[in-house]
Design a protein around this motif. Structure first.
Motif: not given
Length: 693
Positions: A638-649
Motif C-alpha cells: 500500500e506504499n505506506g510509511c513507518i516512523y520510529v521515534c525513541g531510544d536508539a540503544k
C-alpha cells in the motif's frame, strides 16, 4: 616537509579535536598538515589538489553529515559531475559515529562512497570509530597507521614520478590495515564483554591467595585514584602534551553588567513557558513533563515531526563548586579577555568561537562550556603537568596511557566522570584557567521533538521530556540530573499542574519564565504530502511526542476536508505501567473514537497479566510481530510509511529486528532479502527514524 591536506567535518567538536591531534603529530613524523574545516571551501580546492587528503567526519542526527559538511556534500552529490572528477585524488578517511544508531558512521560513509564514485582512491583504509565503546579504540591505531601509509604513498609517488596506481601495495601498509580491521572487529565484542570490570568476589579470592591476611582487600582494588599491578608497575606510553594556545587575563568588571549572550549559528528565540504538566503519576519510575511554549510573538514556525533545540545552562551549584575548587570564586564576575599566545606551537590556533568576547567568568562556565563532559585523554595528559603529588601524577599518566585504556574506560568514561570529579579526586592538580578553556567543549543545545501541531495549537509549541537521572560513580555515588532536563524541571516547578493536559485554561497567574530555543535543520520526519498514504507510528515512552503532533494535524486536516481521502494511522505505543506512565491516554482515546487514529496497539512492559489471560505483548516490537501481516501489507503493498521515534540503544534495534522477521516471514524470503527491502524503504524515505541515545 611533505604536505597533506587535512579536512574535518564536526558537529560537537570531536572531529575537529581529532584532526588537530593528527596535525600536531604530523610534524614529529616529518609531515606538514594543511588543516581546514570542510566548510572553509575558499581555503582549499579538491579539483586541483595534488597532495594526499585526510578527512575526519562525524555523524549527526540519525545518520546525517554534520552541519559544517552539508554544503560540501551537496556539491559533490551533483549528478552532473563526471566519474573521473576526483580521479587525481588519493585519500584516507576516518568516520566517527555511535553504533547505537542504525546509520553508524553514515556521515563519513556518504563522503567515502561519493569520493569512490567520482574516481578518488584510498591510499589508506577507512576507519570507523564508535563512541558507544570509546572512539579511541579505533582512532588511536588509525592515526598510528596513517604515518606509514603516508610514507608509502610518497615513496610510490617518488618511484613512479606520478600518482600511485591501484596495484601498488605495501606489506607495511597491509599490516596496518589488517591491524585496524582487527581492532574494529573487536568493537562488537567489547559491548558484550566489559573486560575492564572485575568481579569483587573473584578479586577478593585472588587477594586471599596471594597476600598476607593482615592486608585489606581495598588495598588491592583499583579505583579512579589507584591502580593495581600490572598497570601500577608498567612502563607507560602516554600521549604527546597538547600545546597550550590561549592567554587569559581577568579584568575587574567595575560594576558593569555583562551583556554577553550565547553564540549560535542558528537564530535564537526567547519564548515564555505558558504551561507545564506532569504526565506521569508520582510513583512512576520516570517523571515525564509536558511544557508548552508561547511562540505567538515570534516568527518561529514548525511542522509536526520537526525538532528544535533548547539552550540550557550548567547547574549553578556545579559551577560554584568548580570555581571554588579552582580558587576563582572571588573572580566570578571578572571579565575574561582572551588572546592566542604569540609563541604557541599549536598550528592554526584560534580563539574558541563559542566563548563571547569580554564576558564574565561566571557566564562562561554557566552558558558556554560543557563542564559535565567526560575528559578526553589529551585533557588528562595536560592535567599531569599541573599535578604536584607524584602518586596523583602517575595515576593521571596511567589513565591517559595506552596501557591504562581499560582503567580509563572503567573509571572515567563508564563512571561519567567530569572535570570536577577529577579535580576533587586529585587535590594537588591545579590547572590554569586557559587549560580549561582550551579543553572543555562547547555546551551544546539539547534537541527535543515538537509534540504538537500549530494547526491544533496556534501560537504554541509543546514538547515532552523525562527528567534524566543517572548515577555518577567517579568519586562517590552521586545521582545527577540531566543538564537540561534538571534545569527545565526546576524552572517549571512553580507552574506545574497534574495531568490535566486536555484542559486549556490555567486560573493561576504565575510569572512565566522564559527560555531560549533555536530551530533544527529541516529533516524528513514529516507526514507524507499525500494524506491518503497509510502510516505506522512506533513511539514508546517519550517517543510518542512527534506522533501527537501528527494526530493533531490530521484531525484539523480532516475537519477542513471532510470528504478527503485519508490513509490509515497505526500507533504502536509502549510504557511500563498502564496506570502510571501511559502518556496522552485520554487524547489517544479521543483520536481513536473520532477515526483519526485507526489502530492503537499498546504494550505495558512491567504489568503482570490479569487472571488467566494470555501474557500480552511486553514491548512495541512484540506488538509489531503480532500484527506482522497488516504491517507488511501497508509497507509493501500500500506504499505506506513507518516512523520510529525513541531510544536508539535498544528499542530502535529491536523494532528493526522485528521488521526483518515479519518481512522475511510474510514475503517468504531470507533475512538478507528482508534487510534489503527495509534498506530500500529507508532510501525512499518511507522508513524514518527520530532516535536518540
Amino acid at each position: 616537509m611533505r604536505r597533506f591536506l587535512l579536512l574535518y567535518a564536526t558537529q560537537q567538536g570531536q572531529a575537529k579535536a581529532i584532526a588537530e591531534e593528527i596535525c600536531e603529530q604530523a610534524v614529529a613524523h616529518g609531515f606538514s598538515a594543511d588543516l581546514h574545516c570542510i566548510s572553509e571551501s575558499n581555503k582549499y580546492d579538491l579539483k586541483t589538489e595534488t597532495a594526499p587528503l585526510v578527512v575526519v567526519v562525524s555523524t549527526t542526527g540519525t545518520g546525517d553529515p554534520p552541519d559544517t559538511a552539508r554544503k560540501f556534500v551537496k556539491e559533490i552529490q551533483n549528478k552532473t559531475l563526471p566519474v573521473d572528477f576526483f580521479a587525481h585524488l588519493r585519500y584516507g578517511l576516518l568516520g566517527l559515529g555511535n553504533s547505537e544508531y542504525t546509520y553508524f558512521c553514515n556521515g563519513g560513509k556518504i563522503i567515502d562512497k561519493r569520493f569512490q564514485e567520482l574516481g578518488a582512491r584510498h591510499f589508506y583504509d577507512t576507519g570507523h570509530a564508535d563512541d558507544c565503546v570509546g572512539l579511541e579504540l579505533v582512532v588511536e591505531p588509525w592515526i598510528a597507521g596513517l604515518w606509514p601509509a603516508l610514507r608509502e604513498h610518497f615513496r610510490q609517488e617518488q618511484i613512479s614520478g606520478a600518482l600511485p596506481i591501484a596495484s601498488h601495495a605495501s606489506s607495511r601498509t597491509d599490516l596496518v590495515k589488517s591491524e585496524l580491521l582487527h581492532v574494529e572487529s573487536q568493537v562488537e565484542l567489547l559491548r558484550l564483554d566489559d573486560s575492564g570490570r572485575k568481579d569483587p568476589e573473584v578479586l577478593k579470592q585472588n587477594v586471599v591467595n596471594s597476600s598476607q591476611s593482615s592486608v585489606s582487600v581495598e588495598d588491592f582494588e583499583s579505583s579512579l585514584t589507584r591502580s593495581v599491578s600490572p598497570l601500577s608497575e608498567a612502563s607507560l606510553n602516554i600521549p604527546a602534551l597538547p600545546p597550550e594556545y590561549l592567554q587569559v587575563q581577568l579584568q575587574e568588571s567595575l560594576g558593569q553588567e555583562s551583556q554577553a549572550s550565547v553564540i549560535s549559528a542558528d537564530p535564537i528565540f526567547q519564548v515564555p513557558i505558558s504551561k507545564a504538566v506532569q504526565l506521569t503519576t508520582n510513583d512512576a519510575i520516570k517523571t515525564i513533563l509536558l511544557v508548552e511554549l508561547d511562540i505567538s510573538k515570534t516568527d518561529f514556525s514548525y511542522q509536526p515531526g520537526d525538532a528544535f533545540s533548547v539552550i540550557c545552562p550548567n547547574s549553578d551549584s556545579e559551577v560554584q563548586s568548580l570555581l571554588q575548587r579552582l580558587q576563582l570564586e572571588d573572580k566570578r564576575e571578572h571579565c575574561v579577555l582572551l588572546k592566542v599566545k604569540a609563541d604557541t606551537k599549536k598550528k592554526g590556533a584560534a580563539l574558541p568561537q563559542h566563548i563571547p568576547a569580554r564576558c564574565s567568568l561566571q557566564f562562561i562556565f554557566t552558558w558556554c562550556l560543557e563542564i559535565r563532559a567526560i575528559p578526553k585523554k589529551a585533557f588528562l595528559r595536560a592535567l599531569v603537568d599541573y599535578t604536584s603529588d607524584s602518586a596523583e601524577k602517575r595515576r593521571l599518566q596511567e589513565l591517559c596511557s595506552k596501557q591504562g585504556a581499560a582503567d580509563y574506560n572503567r573509571f572515567v568514561r563508564d563512571a561519567c566522570a567530569c572535570l570536577l570529579d577529577l579535580l576533587l579526586a586529585f587535590p594537588s592538580c591545579q590547572p590554569p584557567l586557559n587549560l580549561l578553556l582550551e579543553h572543555l567543549p562547547k555546551l551544546q543545545p539539547r534537541p527535543y521533538s515538537c509534540a504538537s501541531s500549530s494547526l491544533f495549537h496556534p501560537g504554541k509549541l509543546h514538547f515532552i521530556f523525562n527528567i534524566v537521572e543517572f548515577l555518577s560513580t567517579a568519586t562517590a555515588e552521586v545521582v545527577r540530573t540531566g543538564v537540561c532536563t534538571g534545569w527545565l524541571a526546576s524552572l517549571v516547578a512553580s507552574l506545574l499542574q497534574p495531568d490535566t493536559y486536555a484542559s486549556h485554561e490555567d486560573s493561576r497567574q504565575v510569572l512565566a519564565p522564559k527560555i531560549s530555543i533555536c530551530p533544527r535543520t529541516t529533516n524528513s520526519f514529516h507526514l507524507p504530502n499525500d494524506p491518503s498514504i497509510p502510516i505506522i507510528m512506533v513511539g514508546p515512552g517519550t517517543g510518542i511526542a512527534p506522533f501527537i503532533g501528527f494526530l493533531q494535524h490530521r484531525e484539523k486536516l480532516q475537519e477542513q476536508h471532510p470528504d478527503g481521502n485519508f490513509g490509515a494511522m497505526w500507533l504502536f505505543f509502549g510504557c511500563r505501567h498502564k496506570d502510571r506512565d501511559y502518556l496522552f491516554r485520554k487524547e489517544l482515546r479521543h483520536f481513536l473514537k473520532h477515526g483519526i487514529l485507526t489502530h492503537l496497539k499498546v504494550s505495558f512492559s512491567r504489568d503482570a497479566p490479569v487472571g488467566e489471560e494470555e501474557a500480552p505483548a511486553k514491548y512495541v516490537q512484540d506488538n509489531i510481530q503480532l500484527h506482522g501481516k497488516q504491517v507488511v501489507r501497508i509497507l509493501l503493498h500500500e506504499n505506506g510509511c513507518i516512523y520510529v521515534c525513541g531510544d536508539a540503544k535498544n528499542m530502535a534495534k529491536d523494532v528493526n529486528d522485528a521488521l526483518v522477521e515479519i518481512v522475511s516471514k510474510e514475503v517468504g524470503g531470507d533475512k538478507l532479502e528482508a534487510m534489503k527491502t527495509l534498506a530500500t524503504l529507508k532510501e525512499e524515505k518511507r522508513y524514518l527514524q527520530d532516535i536518540w541515545s
